[in-house]
Scaffold this motif. Structure first.
Motif, short mmCIF file in Angstrom:
data_model
loop_
_atom_site.label_atom_id
_atom_site.label_comp_id
_atom_site.label_asym_id
_atom_site.label_seq_id
_atom_site.Cartn_x
_atom_site.Cartn_y
_atom_site.Cartn_z
N UNK A 69 20.48 -10.23 -5.55
CA UNK A 69 19.59 -11.31 -5.99
C UNK A 69 19.95 -12.60 -5.26
N UNK A 70 18.95 -13.23 -4.67
CA UNK A 70 19.18 -14.47 -3.92
C UNK A 70 18.92 -15.67 -4.84
N UNK A 71 19.98 -16.40 -5.16
CA UNK A 71 19.88 -17.55 -6.06
C UNK A 71 20.25 -18.81 -5.27
N UNK A 72 19.43 -19.84 -5.40
CA UNK A 72 19.71 -21.08 -4.68
C UNK A 72 20.82 -21.87 -5.40
N UNK A 73 21.68 -22.44 -4.61
CA UNK A 73 22.86 -23.16 -5.13
C UNK A 73 22.45 -24.52 -5.68
N UNK A 74 22.70 -24.77 -6.98
CA UNK A 74 22.28 -26.04 -7.58
C UNK A 74 23.25 -27.20 -7.34
N UNK A 75 24.42 -26.92 -6.71
CA UNK A 75 25.44 -27.96 -6.56
C UNK A 75 25.21 -28.83 -5.32
N UNK A 76 23.97 -29.22 -5.11
CA UNK A 76 23.64 -30.01 -3.92
C UNK A 76 24.24 -31.41 -3.94
N UNK A 77 24.69 -31.86 -5.10
CA UNK A 77 25.30 -33.18 -5.22
C UNK A 77 26.74 -33.20 -4.70
N UNK A 78 27.32 -32.01 -4.44
CA UNK A 78 28.67 -31.98 -3.86
C UNK A 78 28.49 -31.95 -2.35
#
Length: 299
Positions: free
Chosen positions: A119-128
């Motif tokens: 399953x391809x899930x986009x990484x939500x930690x874009x603020x790091x």
């Protein structure tokens, strides 16, 4: 007399705040972003308590629902890090009433590293990350300018000033390690929160120990990580600075890998300069690790 002045001060604060739009934020980085953008034109409010480690599994409290009913605007991550907030909005009967700003609108997203499934899930930690955070700052400022056109130019200018401050931080960090050409440092992490930051320095995560964010690794997960570190000759294993990471010592002892920390900015006070402090910590930790590896290779 002292009590009198305290009462007068409180009244003045209430008078100054009266009539201002209230902007709620779901994550600590967004508090810093919004506070730097709006200055004294709006009131910035944490939508939830700041003493929570893993907001992925946050359970709403009655005070959260009450607070939501007082907000005019809400800045959200929008890609999975703060899904809980939509339940709070519904419980507060604020659907269609609070203006939602998706901070990641337009950000080039990365898939989560180390997934155990297809399953391809986009990484939500874009603020790091400095680069994607700057994109979010500009998005927030632009959306706030639409909501409050009278102060559009003010928000835009503040966003530019803040973005330049962040760019300068990144430039200083890159300058520290710019001589390390073709370092090819191999990295593993405790969880997949650091992909964006590491990619800015040309690094790719080879392995992630947590089977899912916030899930404590099992004995077999730890054994698998030890095998990967040995097989792929991993240089640095980054763990969360705000988490116990009980297994880190076991892995270090079994492999000799360097164990270093990065911050997830997931707990603590909401402050205007919080993001800068958090990012400086991460940039220092990352570049120091790169210098150590470079030195070990005679660079």
């Amino acid at each position: 007399m002292k009590k009198f002045f305290l009462i007068v001060s409180m009244i003045l604060i209430n008078i100054i705040s009266f009539g201002k739009l209230r902007v709620g934020v779901t994550l600590q980085p967004y508090y810093s972003f919004v506070a730097n953008i709006v200055g004294d034109k709006m009131e910035v409010v944490p939508a939830i308590r700041g003493d929570i480690y893993d907001v992925h599994n946050y359970t709403a409290k009655p005070e959260d629902i009450k607070k939501m009913s007082t907000l005019n605007i809400l800045v959200v991550n929008g890609i999975g890090h703060d899904q809980f907030i939509y339940g709070i909005i519904k419980s507060a009967r604020m659907e269609g009433k609070v203006k939602i700003i998706n901070a990641n609108k337009g950000v080039s997203l990365m898939p989560v590293s180390g997934m155990r499934t297809n399953t391809r899930i986009m990484n939500p930690h874009s603020f790091i990350s400095v680069t994607s955070s700057i994109q979010q700052v500009y998005t927030i400022a632009r959306e706030l300018g639409v909501i409050d056109p009278a102060n559009k130019a003010y928000y835009s200018k503040n966003a530019q000033v803040y973005a330049q401050k962040l760019r300068n931080m990144k430039a200083a960090a890159i300058n520290k390690v710019n001589h390390l050409k073709n370092l090819n440092m191999k990295v593993a992490t405790a969880h997949a929160g650091y992909d964006y930051l590491l990619s800015e320095f040309g690094l790719r995560v080879k392995a992630v120990i947590e089977p899912a964010h916030g899930i404590e690794p099992s004995a077999s997960d730890i054994k698998a990580m030890i095998d990967i570190i040995k097989r792929d000759k991993i240089d640095v294993f980054f763990v969360d600075a705000q988490s116990p990471n009980k297994y880190a010592a076991t892995i270090q002892k079994a492999t000799g890998v360097r164990v270093r920390t990065l911050s997830h900015m997931s707990r603590g006070p909401y402050t205007k300069d919080g993001f800068e402090k958090f990012m400086k910590y991460n940039l220092d930790s990352l570049t120091n690790a790169m210098l150590e590896v470079g030195k070990s290779r005679g660079r």
